[in-house]
Design an enzyme around this catalytic site. Structure first.
Site, short mmCIF file in Angstrom:
data_model
loop_
_atom_site.label_atom_id
_atom_site.label_comp_id
_atom_site.label_asym_id
_atom_site.label_seq_id
_atom_site.Cartn_x
_atom_site.Cartn_y
_atom_site.Cartn_z
N GLU A 259 11.08 1.52 74.25
CA GLU A 259 10.14 2.60 74.58
C GLU A 259 9.43 2.34 75.91
O GLU A 259 9.17 3.29 76.66
CB GLU A 259 9.13 2.74 73.44
N LYS B 235 -1.18 11.45 72.85
CA LYS B 235 -0.36 12.66 72.66
C LYS B 235 -1.04 13.90 73.25
O LYS B 235 -2.24 13.87 73.57
CB LYS B 235 -0.05 12.81 71.17
N PHE C 63 10.73 17.49 60.13
CA PHE C 63 9.61 17.72 61.04
C PHE C 63 9.98 17.54 62.52
O PHE C 63 9.14 17.73 63.39
CB PHE C 63 8.44 16.80 60.69
N THR D 263 -0.26 7.08 59.83
CA THR D 263 0.43 8.22 60.46
C THR D 263 -0.22 9.55 60.06
O THR D 263 -0.42 10.43 60.89
CB THR D 263 1.91 8.23 60.02
N ARG E 93 -6.71 7.60 64.71
CA ARG E 93 -6.27 8.79 63.98
C ARG E 93 -7.33 9.23 62.96
O ARG E 93 -7.56 10.42 62.76
CB ARG E 93 -4.93 8.52 63.30
N ARG F 209 -1.23 -0.85 66.21
CA ARG F 209 -1.02 -0.05 65.01
C ARG F 209 -2.28 -0.04 64.13
O ARG F 209 -2.61 0.97 63.53
CB ARG F 209 0.18 -0.58 64.21
N HIS G 25 0.76 7.59 69.67
CA HIS G 25 1.99 6.91 69.25
C HIS G 25 1.84 5.43 69.58
O HIS G 25 1.21 5.07 70.57
CB HIS G 25 3.20 7.46 70.01
N ASN H 28 -1.26 13.92 65.63
CA ASN H 28 -1.95 12.70 65.18
C ASN H 28 -2.35 11.76 66.32
O ASN H 28 -2.44 10.55 66.14
CB ASN H 28 -1.12 12.00 64.10
N TYR I 262 12.15 10.54 70.49
CA TYR I 262 12.03 10.53 69.02
C TYR I 262 13.39 10.74 68.35
O TYR I 262 13.45 11.25 67.23
CB TYR I 262 11.02 11.59 68.57
#
Ligand code: ATP
Ligand code: MG
Length: 143
Positions: free
Chosen positions: A128, A11, A59, A93, A104, A87, A117, A114, A51
């Site tokens: 995606e 990100k 948010f 998250t 993270r 993950r 993704h 964070n 998203y």
């Protein structure tokens, strides 16, 4: 277990802080292969579309603002059970709940900022990956 592909995004905040190499190293040391990579500065329309599943959440505007503030790196990771393994590498998250040693847990500043993704299921991974890459962009290779 099956060989899977998953979309990872480094990100904006992590790209801006020169964390690209450290994050990619974690994927490679886990044994996930990077079969596609691209840097892109998302437009608001692109971030909203990516998203879209969260568009009713409070948010969402902050998430879109963050994802468009500077460039991201989009990656396709391939490997056995790649979706869950990625993950696991990412951590929770909310970085305050992420374990030390996760991406993270080690690098993220807040639930919005964070760091990474990762796709959460085979169907979302396929959608995606297609958001950022054509079939010709994918470079799988024999181990
Ligand atoms: P990602 O989809 O980015 O991999 P995730 O799957 O762990 O993250 P999601 O529930 O899909 O989490 O949320 C997408 C993103 O929206 C999160 O990464 C986070 O940046 C943001 N987000 C999620 N929940 C909140 C929240 N309660 N407050 C602020 N931002 C949130
Ligand atoms: Mg998600």
């Amino acid at each position: 277990m099956a060989v899977e592909r998953t979309l990872s995004i480094i990100k904006p905040g992590a790209v801006a802080k020169n964390l690209i190499g450290k994050i990619i190293t974690r994927f490679e040391e886990e044994g996930l292969q990077i079969i596609a990579a691209r840097m892109i500065h998302l437009t608001p329309e692109q971030a909203q579309a990516f998203y879209a599943v969260h568009r009713e959440r409070p948010f969402y505007p902050e998430l879109v603002a963050y994802m468009t503030e500077s460039p991201i790196i989009a990656l396709v990771l391939e490997g056995e059970n790649a979706i869950a393994r990625n993950r696991d590498l990412m951590g929770a998250t909310d970085p305050s709940k992420a374990m030390p040693g996760t991406i993270r847990g080690d690098f993220a500043k807040s639930i919005t900022r964070n760091t990474v993704h990762g796709s959460d299921a085979p169907e979302t991974a396929a959608t995606e990956i297609a958001f950022f890459f054509s079939q010709a962009d994918l470079c799988p290779r024999a181990c």
